[in-house]
Design a protein around this motif. Structure first.
Motif, mmCIF file in Angstrom:
data_model
loop_
_atom_site.group_PDB
_atom_site.id
_atom_site.type_symbol
_atom_site.label_atom_id
_atom_site.label_comp_id
_atom_site.label_asym_id
_atom_site.label_seq_id
_atom_site.Cartn_x
_atom_site.Cartn_y
_atom_site.Cartn_z
ATOM 1 N N GLN A 105 -2.254 -4.017 -1.864
ATOM 2 C CA GLN A 105 -2.211 -2.987 -0.823
ATOM 3 C C GLN A 105 -2.447 -3.588 0.556
ATOM 4 O OE1 GLN A 105 -5.070 -0.016 -1.923
ATOM 5 N NE2 GLN A 105 -3.722 0.966 -3.413
ATOM 6 N N SER A 106 -3.416 -4.493 0.644
ATOM 7 C CA SER A 106 -3.703 -5.135 1.931
ATOM 8 C C SER A 106 -2.517 -5.973 2.397
ATOM 9 C CB SER A 106 -4.951 -6.018 1.802
ATOM 10 O OG SER A 106 -6.070 -5.249 1.433
ATOM 11 N N ASN A 120 7.000 3.170 2.745
ATOM 12 C CA ASN A 120 6.276 4.421 2.998
ATOM 13 C C ASN A 120 7.224 5.540 3.397
ATOM 14 O OD1 ASN A 120 3.704 3.352 2.470
ATOM 15 N ND2 ASN A 120 3.544 2.529 4.548
ATOM 16 N N ASN A 156 0.142 -3.555 3.675
ATOM 17 C CA ASN A 156 -0.248 -2.898 4.922
ATOM 18 C C ASN A 156 -0.215 -3.843 6.117
ATOM 19 O OD1 ASN A 156 -0.664 -0.451 3.590
ATOM 20 N ND2 ASN A 156 -2.824 -0.891 3.185
#
Length: 436
Positions: free
Chosen positions: A240-241, A315, A244
């Protein structure tokens, strides 16, 4: 622990799947040549025979989406609990989910089969049997000669749905048995890897993906375990990091994956040698897929995997799939899947072919000749009536979701409360087994 994964986009994808399943059965009933890359060898393709657009009409990817979503959703909460260190909670949730899965699939399927049986025994499928459509003739069951035979046939089909994956009153329910088996395999995997480190659990999921790839089980083996892997990956804090901190996966990689997936999923069901693009894919399949496989299903699975990865990295794609309209379609997807086939063979057949059956023709010498098949209505009437029928399908699905699904859920929960032991009872039993 990673933040909870937003799974709304999965419901939107499921809504797309239900629409595609309707599209493929309409195509099979009235535009069967769209399953090929061209109507005849040497002829130019029609609009919906070209790559990308044909994904909408051949609709084969719809069932594949259900298979992938099964693995993704079944694994989501248990993996979240394991990552949070709550293994006892995971065992409890998997046990109840696995138990609930059986009645939550069987009860609605039984009700839909009984409804189709009533429609059949009332003679409402007779028009579909006489229609000038091979698929309608094939999928429309005949009336039983008497009530005893009718009840026997109903009981037989209710059994064979879950033993052989075959239901004469609703052929579309063939997917229920493999979906049930797939979910049970996923639950078994989750229990078996509960104490594995995260990296090794994900490696085992990919190993099972490869195993089913080699075992010629592309739809209900590969895809559920890729869904499990994707569910685990989406909850990994490090991943996830990484996502992102970078914009290029969503802006560049995601569109490439989705476009490539749609192109690969365009592989035709029949006559791939008639067009150069599909013939090339046929030649490649000899090198990338195991021998004796269903090439079209393997290409569909591979294409869906790329599309799912594209959605995972984007996203914007998740936001689009999470729109309230697609979520509404996703909410009613199971009901649409169960009901649309019966409504197609009944109401849509009546709309397009009429309700009167032609009588047999008496020929010279007193012989009897079967009447010719009923001819379909004109093109204007065809397209004018199609939205009305689709509205009827979703209206029926709305009431099914409002009344039938909640009843099935309540019945399942009553069964769970009746069968399962209370946690305090388990604790008391464990205390009695401890040495004094």
């Amino acid at each position: 622990m990673s933040r909870p994964e937003n799974v709304k986009w999965v419901d939107g994808l499921r809504g797309f799947a239900s629409v595609l399943v309707i599209a493929t059965h309409i195509t099979r009933a009235f535009f069967l040549d769209l399953m090929k890359p061209a109507s005849h060898e040497g002829l130019p393709p029609k609009l919906f025979q070209y790559p990308f657009l044909r994904v909408l009409t051949q609709g084969r990817i719809g069932v594949a989406i259900f298979a992938l979503v099964t693995g993704y959703v079944c694994a989501l909460k248990p993996i979240r609990q394991v990552r949070g260190g709550d293994r006892n909670g995971m065992f409890n949730s998997v046990a109840k989910s696995a138990f609930r899965r059986v009645p939550r699939l069987i009860l609605p399927t039984v009700i839909a089969t009984i409804l189709s049986w009533f429609i059949c025994q009332l003679g409402f499928y007779r028009v579909a049997q006489k229609a000038d459509s091979w698929w309608l003739n094939f999928s429309a069951p005949g009336m039983s000669p008497n009530i005893g035979r009718a009840i026997y046939s109903l009981l037989l089909e209710l059994i064979t749905t879950w033993t052989k994956g075959w239901n004469n009153y609703d052929h579309h329910t063939w997917t229920m048995l493999p979906l049930l088996k797939s979910s049970m395999l996923v639950f078994t995997f989750l229990i078996s890897t509960a104490y594995c480190q995260t990296r090794y659990r994900m490696m085992v999921a990919l190993a099972l993906f490869v195993y089913f790839y080699a075992s010629n089980e592309s739809t209900f083996g590969m895809l559920p375990f890729f869904g499990v892997f994707l569910s685990d990956l989406s909850q990994d804090p490090g991943h996830q990091s990484w996502c992102n901190a970078r914009k290029w996966p969503g802006r560049i990689l995601s569109p490439i994956l989705i476009v490539a997936g749609l192109y690969i999923s365009s592989y035709p069901e029949a006559e791939p040698t008639w067009m150069p693009w599909s013939n090339v894919m046929l030649e490649w399949s000899h090198y990338i897929f195991p021998g004796g496989c269903e090439t079209d299903r393997y290409y569909t699975a591979l294409g869906l995997i790329l599309i799912a990865l594209g959605i995972h990295f984007s996203n914007a794609a998740k936001t689009f799939l999470s729109s309230k309209y697609l979520l509404w379609f996703g909410k009613h997807s199971f009901a649409v899947y169960l009901l649309h086939g019966s409504l197609l063979r009944w109401i849509l057949a009546w709309m397009y072919f009429g309700v009167r059956l032609p009588g047999d023709i008496i020929v010279e010498g007193g012989g009897v000749q079967a009447a010719p098949n009923l001819q379909i209505c004109g093109r204007f009437q065809f397209w004018a009536l199609m939205p009305i029928w689709i509205g009827i399908v979703y209206l029926c699905a709305y009431y099914w979701t409002k009344y039938v699904d909640p009843w099935c859920a309540r019945t399942t929960e009553k069964l769970v409360k009746y069968v399962f032991e209370e946690p305090q009872m388990n604790l008391d039993a464990e205390k009695r087994l401890l040495p004094q």
